[in-house]
Design a protein around this motif. Structure first.
Motif, PDB file in Angstrom:
ATOM      1  N   THR A 182      32.844  11.414  13.150  1.00 28.92           N
ATOM      2  CA  THR A 182      31.805  11.814  12.197  1.00 28.92           C
ATOM      3  C   THR A 182      30.543  10.972  12.318  1.00 28.92           C
ATOM      4  OG1 THR A 182      32.643  10.322  10.480  1.00 28.92           O
ATOM      5  CG2 THR A 182      33.616  12.536  10.607  1.00 28.92           C
ATOM      6  N   LEU A 183      30.566   9.916  13.131  1.00 29.16           N
ATOM      7  CA  LEU A 183      29.431   8.992  13.224  1.00 29.16           C
ATOM      8  C   LEU A 183      28.585   9.292  14.450  1.00 29.16           C
ATOM      9  CD1 LEU A 183      31.200   5.618  12.321  1.00 29.16           C
ATOM     10  CD2 LEU A 183      29.810   7.060  10.812  1.00 29.16           C
ATOM     11  N   HIS A 184      27.318   8.921  14.340  1.00 27.54           N
ATOM     12  CA  HIS A 184      26.398   9.004  15.480  1.00 27.54           C
ATOM     13  C   HIS A 184      26.332   7.606  16.123  1.00 27.54           C
ATOM     14  CE1 HIS A 184      23.096   9.976  18.063  1.00 27.54           C
ATOM     15  NE2 HIS A 184      22.256   9.140  17.440  1.00 27.54           N
ATOM     16  N   TRP A 185      26.808   7.500  17.351  1.00 32.15           N
ATOM     17  CA  TRP A 185      26.876   6.210  18.052  1.00 32.15           C
ATOM     18  C   TRP A 185      25.673   6.083  18.984  1.00 32.15           C
ATOM     19  CZ3 TRP A 185      30.685   2.689  16.922  1.00 32.15           C
ATOM     20  CH2 TRP A 185      31.781   3.169  16.198  1.00 32.15           C
ATOM     21  N   ARG A 194      37.431   8.742  11.884  1.00 37.40           N
ATOM     22  CA  ARG A 194      36.188   8.210  11.339  1.00 37.40           C
ATOM     23  C   ARG A 194      35.089   8.204  12.396  1.00 37.40           C
ATOM     24  NH1 ARG A 194      32.617   7.859   7.484  1.00 37.40           N
ATOM     25  NH2 ARG A 194      31.561   5.833   7.331  1.00 37.40           N
ATOM     26  N   ALA A 237      29.909   2.193   8.064  1.00 42.31           N
ATOM     27  CA  ALA A 237      28.702   2.984   8.332  1.00 42.31           C
ATOM     28  C   ALA A 237      28.723   4.289   7.555  1.00 42.31           C
ATOM     29  CB  ALA A 237      28.589   3.265   9.819  1.00 42.31           C
ATOM     30  N   SER A 238      27.525   4.730   7.178  1.00 39.20           N
ATOM     31  CA  SER A 238      27.389   6.025   6.506  1.00 39.20           C
ATOM     32  C   SER A 238      27.310   7.147   7.526  1.00 39.20           C
ATOM     33  CB  SER A 238      26.137   6.026   5.625  1.00 39.20           C
ATOM     34  OG  SER A 238      26.242   5.057   4.606  1.00 39.20           O
ATOM     35  N   SER A 239      26.471   6.946   8.565  1.00 36.96           N
ATOM     36  CA  SER A 239      26.328   8.007   9.555  1.00 36.96           C
ATOM     37  C   SER A 239      26.039   7.505  10.958  1.00 36.96           C
ATOM     38  CB  SER A 239      25.197   8.959   9.134  1.00 36.96           C
ATOM     39  OG  SER A 239      23.957   8.245   9.083  1.00 36.96           O
ATOM     40  N   ARG A 240      25.647   6.222  11.094  1.00 38.61           N
ATOM     41  CA  ARG A 240      25.174   5.783  12.407  1.00 38.61           C
ATOM     42  C   ARG A 240      25.581   4.333  12.671  1.00 38.61           C
ATOM     43  NH1 ARG A 240      18.938   5.219  14.127  1.00 38.61           N
ATOM     44  NH2 ARG A 240      18.841   4.824  11.882  1.00 38.61           N
ATOM     45  N   LYS A 284      35.281   6.922  19.298  1.00 42.67           N
ATOM     46  CA  LYS A 284      34.728   8.268  19.096  1.00 42.67           C
ATOM     47  C   LYS A 284      35.825   9.321  18.978  1.00 42.67           C
ATOM     48  CE  LYS A 284      31.045   9.576  21.314  1.00 42.67           C
ATOM     49  NZ  LYS A 284      30.085   9.854  22.416  1.00 42.67           N
ATOM     50  N   ASP A 329      25.091  -1.183  11.456  1.00 44.67           N
ATOM     51  CA  ASP A 329      25.481   0.079  10.811  1.00 44.67           C
ATOM     52  C   ASP A 329      24.510   0.370   9.682  1.00 44.67           C
ATOM     53  OD1 ASP A 329      26.634  -0.843   8.088  1.00 44.67           O
ATOM     54  OD2 ASP A 329      27.719  -2.126   9.515  1.00 44.67           O
ATOM     55  N   ASP A 330      24.534   1.601   9.194  1.00 46.34           N
ATOM     56  CA  ASP A 330      23.649   1.989   8.092  1.00 46.34           C
ATOM     57  C   ASP A 330      24.406   2.100   6.785  1.00 46.34           C
ATOM     58  OD1 ASP A 330      25.166   4.171   8.705  1.00 46.34           O
ATOM     59  OD2 ASP A 330      23.514   5.613   8.698  1.00 46.34           O
TER      60      ASP A 330
END
Length: 447
Positions: A326-329, A323, A361-364, A319, A382-383
């Motif tokens: 920017t992601l939602h974990w 990179r 991953a794109s966002s999550r 986190k 991942d998405d």
């Protein structure tokens, strides 16, 4: 307990030896008790014959005694004590009242102890002696026989056998319990040595530690020397691998510089090719360095590492990366499962898989843990774009990539496969519910 167990072998020998010894002791005690009871009966009958000899009236015909014997059983029909006097010269016989109308046929020349069965299912033990008694007309010869029922002797021996059997069973149980305790105490140092070896396998200790009996102390010393030699050789191998890797870093950096100069001079194609080759070589060097620190496992050593701790620590690090920020974990962790893998190897495994998920991953990114078939399962989804189902079997092959859109060599998943192969784990790749790739790792629980 295995059939090759030393404890089982020694305990089996102890059981067999105790059983043989107690059975032999029971037979010997029964024999000694029987002969002693029968000896007492013979001594008593010998004394009765001596009393009868003193009471015989030599001039009487048929034979007679001056007064009855003191034991009333001789005068009670079937009272259990019997006597018979036979005059050899006149062949006349006189019996005790206890014999009622039964007689005993004794050969004229026989003397000694013998057994006799009566018609009414009574079994007698008898003693016969030939006596000469002086009388007014000269000495007369008599065949005197005394006896008693054998049933009391038989019942006594049977009661003694039952009591002896109970006593010997209790004694045998006590001896076997003591033998088992002796084995536990005697083989305890071997168990401690096994635990010390397991500690070495887990990496908790560099050598066998503790006090051991003098009989196995030389073996412990030899094992410690062997471990010391192995540690030195392993350190040398890792140092040489590190030296080789660091030695390659400088030429690879020079290649990057050459690629930059080529790009500045307008030779973009050769610059990109040279930079890709040098980047792939750097990745392979890092891969070999990571493999060199993995711990080889055997089927006997144990390890215990927290799965939740590895996930949360890796998540905290990722986190903070560019990179990862920017992601939602999402970490859906339930019970903290302890898995049979060294904590450093587990951190490397989880780190590689979560880095791969963050990369695509794109966002999550979703991390979940669960229990299935007595094994801990870690799912990382991942998405991102995901992969086609027919490509999932090739993921993790060394140096193989299914997507060239992002930089990399595909060695991260290969490292994960190496770690799982060393620790009896499995991995599978499927399409995630959130659209991308789902990596499912199965690890055995700690013993």
């Amino acid at each position: 307990m295995s059939v090759y167990s030393l404890r089982l072998r020694l305990m089996s020998l102890a059981v067999v030896w105790v059983i043989i010894s107690l059975v032999a002791a029971a037979l010997v005690l029964q024999y000694l008790f029987t002969i002693n009871v029968e000896r007492s009966a013979r001594e008593e009958m010998t004394a009765t014959i001596a009393r009868l000899a003193a009471l015989i009236v030599p001039e009487a015909n048929p034979p007679a005694i001056r007064s009855p014997l003191a034991d009333p059983r001789y005068d009670t029909p079937f009272g259990g004590r019997y006597w018979q006097i036979e005059a050899i010269d006149t062949q006349t016989v006189t019996r005790s009242r206890s014999m009622w109308d039964e007689g005993i046929d004794v050969p004229d020349s026989y003397e000694g102890v013998f057994h006799h069965s009566m018609p009414n299912d009574r079994h007698l033990i008898l003693l016969t002696r030939r006596l000469q008694v002086d009388g007014p007309a000269g000495p007369r010869t008599y065949l005197v026989t005394v006896g008693q029922d054998h049933d009391p002797i038989y019942r006594a021996t049977q009661a003694f056998a039952r009591d002896t059997t109970r006593l010997l069973i209790l004694l045998g149980g006590a001896i076997l319990a003591a033998a088992y305790l002796l084995l536990l105490l005697g083989l305890g140092p071997i168990s401690r040595m096994r635990q010390s070896i397991e500690a070495v396998h887990r990496g908790d200790a560099p050598r066998l530690e503790g006090r051991f009996p003098s009989e196995i102390e030389p073996l412990v010393d030899e094992l410690n020397r062997l471990l010391a030699v192995r540690a030195v050789m392993t350190d040398r191998a890792r140092a040489r691998a590190a030296d080789l890797a660091h030695g390659l870093k400088t030429p690879l950096a020079a290649l990057h510089g050459i690629a930059d100069r080529l790009r500045e001079s307008g030779n973009t194609h050769e610059a990109d090719l040279l930079q890709d080759l040098s980047y792939e070589m750097s990745e392979r060097v890092d891969y070999q360095l990571k493999l060199s620190v993995l711990r080889p496992r055997t089927g006997t050593d144990n390890a215990s590492s927290s799965l939740n701790t590895a996930v949360l620590r890796t998540l905290a690090v990722l986190k903070k990366t560019g990179r990862g920020e920017t992601l939602h974990w999402v970490a859906e962790l339930g019970t903290d499962y302890l898995v049979d893998i060294h904590r450093q190897d587990l951190m490397e495994l989880v780190g590689v898989l979560m880095e791969n998920a963050a990369k695509w991953a794109s966002s999550r990114v979703v991390v979940q843990s669960r229990l299935a078939d007595n094994r801990a399962i870690l799912d990382i989804s991942d998405d991102g774009p995901g992969i086609a189902d027919h490509h999932s079997a090739r993921l993790g092959e060394r140096g193989h990539r299914l997507d060239e859109s992002l930089p990399g060599t595909g060695l991260g998943l290969a490292i994960a496969r190496e770690i799982l192969a060393l620790n009896n784990g499995d991995v599978s790749f499927t399409r995630a519910d959130i659209g991308g790739l789902s990596v499912s790792v199965s690890l055995p629980l700690a013993r």
